[in-house]
Design a protein around this motif. Sequence first.
Motif, PDB file in Angstrom:
ATOM      1  N   CYS B  30       0.847  -1.195   0.000  1.00  0.00           N
ATOM      2  CA  CYS B  30       0.000   0.000   0.000  1.00  0.00           C
ATOM      3  C   CYS B  30       0.887   1.252   0.000  1.00  0.00           C
ATOM      4  O   CYS B  30       2.026   1.205   0.455  1.00  0.00           O
ATOM      5  CB  CYS B  30      -0.866   0.073   1.257  1.00  0.00           C
ATOM      6  SG  CYS B  30      -1.753  -1.426   1.644  1.00  0.00           S
ATOM      7  N   CYS B  33       3.414   2.269   3.000  1.00  0.00           N
ATOM      8  CA  CYS B  33       3.778   1.055   3.749  1.00  0.00           C
ATOM      9  C   CYS B  33       5.285   1.019   3.979  1.00  0.00           C
ATOM     10  O   CYS B  33       6.063   1.402   3.119  1.00  0.00           O
ATOM     11  CB  CYS B  33       3.342  -0.180   2.965  1.00  0.00           C
ATOM     12  SG  CYS B  33       3.914  -1.723   3.717  1.00  0.00           S
ATOM     13  N   GLY B 137      -1.145  -6.883   9.138  1.00  0.00           N
ATOM     14  CA  GLY B 137      -1.491  -6.127   7.938  1.00  0.00           C
ATOM     15  C   GLY B 137      -2.242  -6.989   6.939  1.00  0.00           C
ATOM     16  O   GLY B 137      -3.333  -6.663   6.481  1.00  0.00           O
ATOM     17  N   CYS B 224       1.921   1.011   8.882  1.00  0.00           N
ATOM     18  CA  CYS B 224       0.936   0.238   8.123  1.00  0.00           C
ATOM     19  C   CYS B 224      -0.317   1.096   8.022  1.00  0.00           C
ATOM     20  O   CYS B 224      -1.269   0.917   8.780  1.00  0.00           O
ATOM     21  CB  CYS B 224       0.614  -1.070   8.829  1.00  0.00           C
ATOM     22  SG  CYS B 224      -0.759  -1.982   8.091  1.00  0.00           S
ATOM     23  N   PRO B 225      -0.316   2.083   7.103  1.00  0.00           N
ATOM     24  CA  PRO B 225      -1.445   3.006   7.035  1.00  0.00           C
ATOM     25  C   PRO B 225      -2.776   2.283   6.843  1.00  0.00           C
ATOM     26  O   PRO B 225      -3.776   2.656   7.470  1.00  0.00           O
ATOM     27  CB  PRO B 225      -1.130   3.881   5.818  1.00  0.00           C
ATOM     28  CG  PRO B 225       0.311   3.667   5.518  1.00  0.00           C
ATOM     29  CD  PRO B 225       0.722   2.363   6.118  1.00  0.00           C
TER      30      PRO B 225
HETATM   31  S1  SF4 Z   1       1.710  -3.842   5.989  1.00  0.00           S
HETATM   32 FE1  SF4 Z   1      -0.093  -2.549   6.004  1.00  0.00          FE
HETATM   33  S2  SF4 Z   1       0.380  -0.932   4.635  1.00  0.00           S
HETATM   34 FE2  SF4 Z   1       1.837  -2.509   4.223  1.00  0.00          FE
HETATM   35  S3  SF4 Z   1       0.944  -3.643   2.574  1.00  0.00           S
HETATM   36 FE3  SF4 Z   1       0.335  -4.602   4.453  1.00  0.00          FE
HETATM   37  S4  SF4 Z   1      -1.634  -3.681   4.914  1.00  0.00           S
HETATM   38 FE4  SF4 Z   1      -0.655  -2.405   3.405  1.00  0.00          FE
END
Ligand code: SF4
Lengths: 355, 476
Positions: B30, B33, B137, B224-225
């Motif tokens: 994302c 990230c 995530g 982890c937005p």
């Molecule tokens: S860790 Fe969070 S921000 Fe990164 S890809 Fe996974 S869900 Fe998306």
Amino acid sequence: MAKQFIKGNEAVVKGAILAGCELYFGYPITPASEIAEGAAKYLPLVGRKFLQGESEVASIQMCYGAAGAGARVMTASSGPGLSLKQEGISYCAGSELPVVIIDVMRGGPGLGNIAPEQGDYNQIVKGGGHGNYKVIVLAPNSAQEMCDLTMLAFELADKYRTPTVVLTDGFIGQMMEPVDFPEPKDISRRKKKDWAVFGDAETKRNLINSIYLDPAELEAWNKHLQEKYRKIEENEVRFEDYKLDDAEIVVSGYGIVSRVLKGTVNLLREKGVKVGMLRPKTLFPFPKKKFAELAEKPDVKFFFVSEMSNGQMVNDVRLSVEFKKPVHFYGRMGGVVPTVNELEREILKLKESEG
Amino acid sequence: MAKDILSTPKSFYKEFFRKPDADKTNTHYCPGCGHGVIHKLLAEAIEDFGIADRTIIISPVGCSVFAYYYFDTGNVQVAHGRAPAVATGLKRANPNSIVISYQGDGDLAAIGGNNILQAANRGENITVIFVNNAIYGMTGGQMAPTTLIGQKTTTTPYGRAAANEGYPIRICELLSALSGPVYLARGAITDPATIMKTRLAIRKAIKAQMDYKGFSLVEILSPCPSGWRMTPVEAKKWVKEQMVKIFPLGTFKDETKEREPIAYEKREYTKEEIKQALGLDKEAPHFSHSMDDVKPIWRNPKIKISGFGGQGVLLLGNTLAEAGMEQGYHVSWIPSYGPEMRGGTANCHVQISTSEIASPVVDHPSILVAMNLPSLDRFEDDVVPGGLIIYNTSLVTRAPKRTDIESIPIPATDIADKLGSLKVANMVVLGAIIEKTGIVTEEAAISALNTVVKHKKFIPLNIEAIKSGREYVRNL
Ligand code: SF4
Ligand SMILES: Cc1ncc(C[n+]2csc(CCOP(=O)(O)OP(=O)(O)O)c2C)c(N)n1
Ligand SMILES: [Mg+2]
């Protein structure tokens, strides 16, 4: 080569080393501990590696790593440990990694006991982990076969890139018999596994993986695996047939039970009863065709299967016989080994009632 | 400056050929990230050290499950949490490879908690990149072991409560209590200065592995937005303002200078060396013997030997079977095992046969050795008619009741005691068996002792006991 009077479990270790096993990862459990102990004793003497993993969950994953890195690797355990290894076995199957796994069965379910049982058949032969996979399953019934089939397991695992289980019981593991050990395999002459990830330039682009996000792609991968299992079924069936030529009663069992059954066959033959034994040495692939052939024979009146379980392999016999002839089952559980006379009595009773 | 650091290194693929969708140049992460930034820091270090060819990166289960899309190194994808165990296997198979385990917080600190702990404790020579984003995530934002108190996730909708979920796990602090790790550090990627420090920490960790120094781990606080339901800017701020308070940045352990490198020897052993190591370099001795010379009832004997644990019943059986084998027969030995092994008694079943042995189990012995009374009580009735019962009169206070069998009373324990060790009562009985039945010769039995007895200094006493047993029976 040299003949030694040796425990089945130790024959596994020596066989593995002769087959070129380079690493062993395992967690102790009765009645399989002699395998870990033997591996710890002998592997370092020949420049190979032993590590006691923190659990069976970890040990099988260490095997995943070592197999992924192109090495011949083995682990061993018993029922409770095999339950934990199922995660790793499924991943090994999905990533096509050749790992040799020894299951020296004990009594279950739960903690059960340390006596010999055969209740792991379903969890090993039918899967046990998740997904559409099979493992090759070899079933030794003597110390000699503990050596020979362990060696064969390494060959088949590599040939088909698939986890291969030697499924045996506490009895065969603890029993001592003479074993004729063959010459060690020449590891240096083995072809480098061109699919493995050795950590070198040549294999850098290789990937060990079981994830396929796209359903069509995963289906194709599954079909590839199924095709492999079909080939295994075509090429790798092994069994022992004993006094089957004129048999009217076909008995079957594997592991220690097949030894007792053989004694029963001998006893009944002395009394003029026409009985023979078909003993699967491979549980997957199962000797379906041979059973089916026997079921077609007019001489054959019925089948008698004995296991130290609630009746697990008998289902494969039934599937093979396809209701063409009656298939009877006699099982003992909890670590009780049936006696020659006990099986004789059961067979004679059935002979009477089947006319 | 940040841009400079994050230019694409060579060991990061330019085109992600393994990525199944049409977009082969953007990662699957994302916007905002942390994984992408951390990947590049890692790839850059691999590139600068010139180790891409021998590096294997482990893709875990978590958002970085597809790490293998990106790294131009060897790649192995593994089960959830098991990366340290797989890394152990990879590394032990090829100690010169550089193995990097890349893991999220759920993967490393929850499901794989014991795997990381044990690998660290073993000082496994691997490097772990631990991406702490305080959340799961990949699965849509559930609680992680590192989730902060009060933090809302989909499985802590009212905020993480210490009373219910406990406290955030501090992996660096936890692992620094162990002797195994050589390098442990925690960094972040919130601004050029922290990125710079994290970059150095990653290098230090990899260098430790290259120098064979052992286990290294870098924990990286990572936004982890999506999981946090924040914008990338808010997420960065949250790392700086909230996470760092609970997970302080810094080096927790650095013994890279003091630690001796782990030495590896890799050599292939010759066939001769292997055979020698396994004791397979010599043939078993052979002794001639004919079962025809044995009384028919004892030919191809089925023997049961029973007594207290410590009376050497297993060893007696083992010696008989070994001797039988050296006489060229089929033999089998099974110990009492499982339900039979209760109350401190032990027994074993031995068969010696001119033909293949079907069942190794002896239900009806032709020879029964009863070293104590419970053994006689228990097995007397099983003996075949005409069979032989040898019983140790030092402990067995009655004679067999059966009249259709032969029996030999022998004070084996007393005889052994006179010889100087109660332990050789079993060998006194062996002497009795040899003298009475001739199923094995004394010569073969003595040879068998050489294989069976661990401490060679006891062999002369054992031989003396065999001879005494023979003599006793001869004089009966
Ligand atoms: S860790 Fe969070 S921000 Fe990164 S890809 Fe996974 S869900 Fe998306
Ligand atoms: C045995 C098993 N249990 C659960 C899952 C589902 N699962 C996939 S990823 C994940 C959490 C990963 O979180 P984390 O390790 O923190 O990685 P992130 O996605 O946050 O980088 C879970 C629970 C799984 N794949 N396997
Ligand atoms: Mg996470």
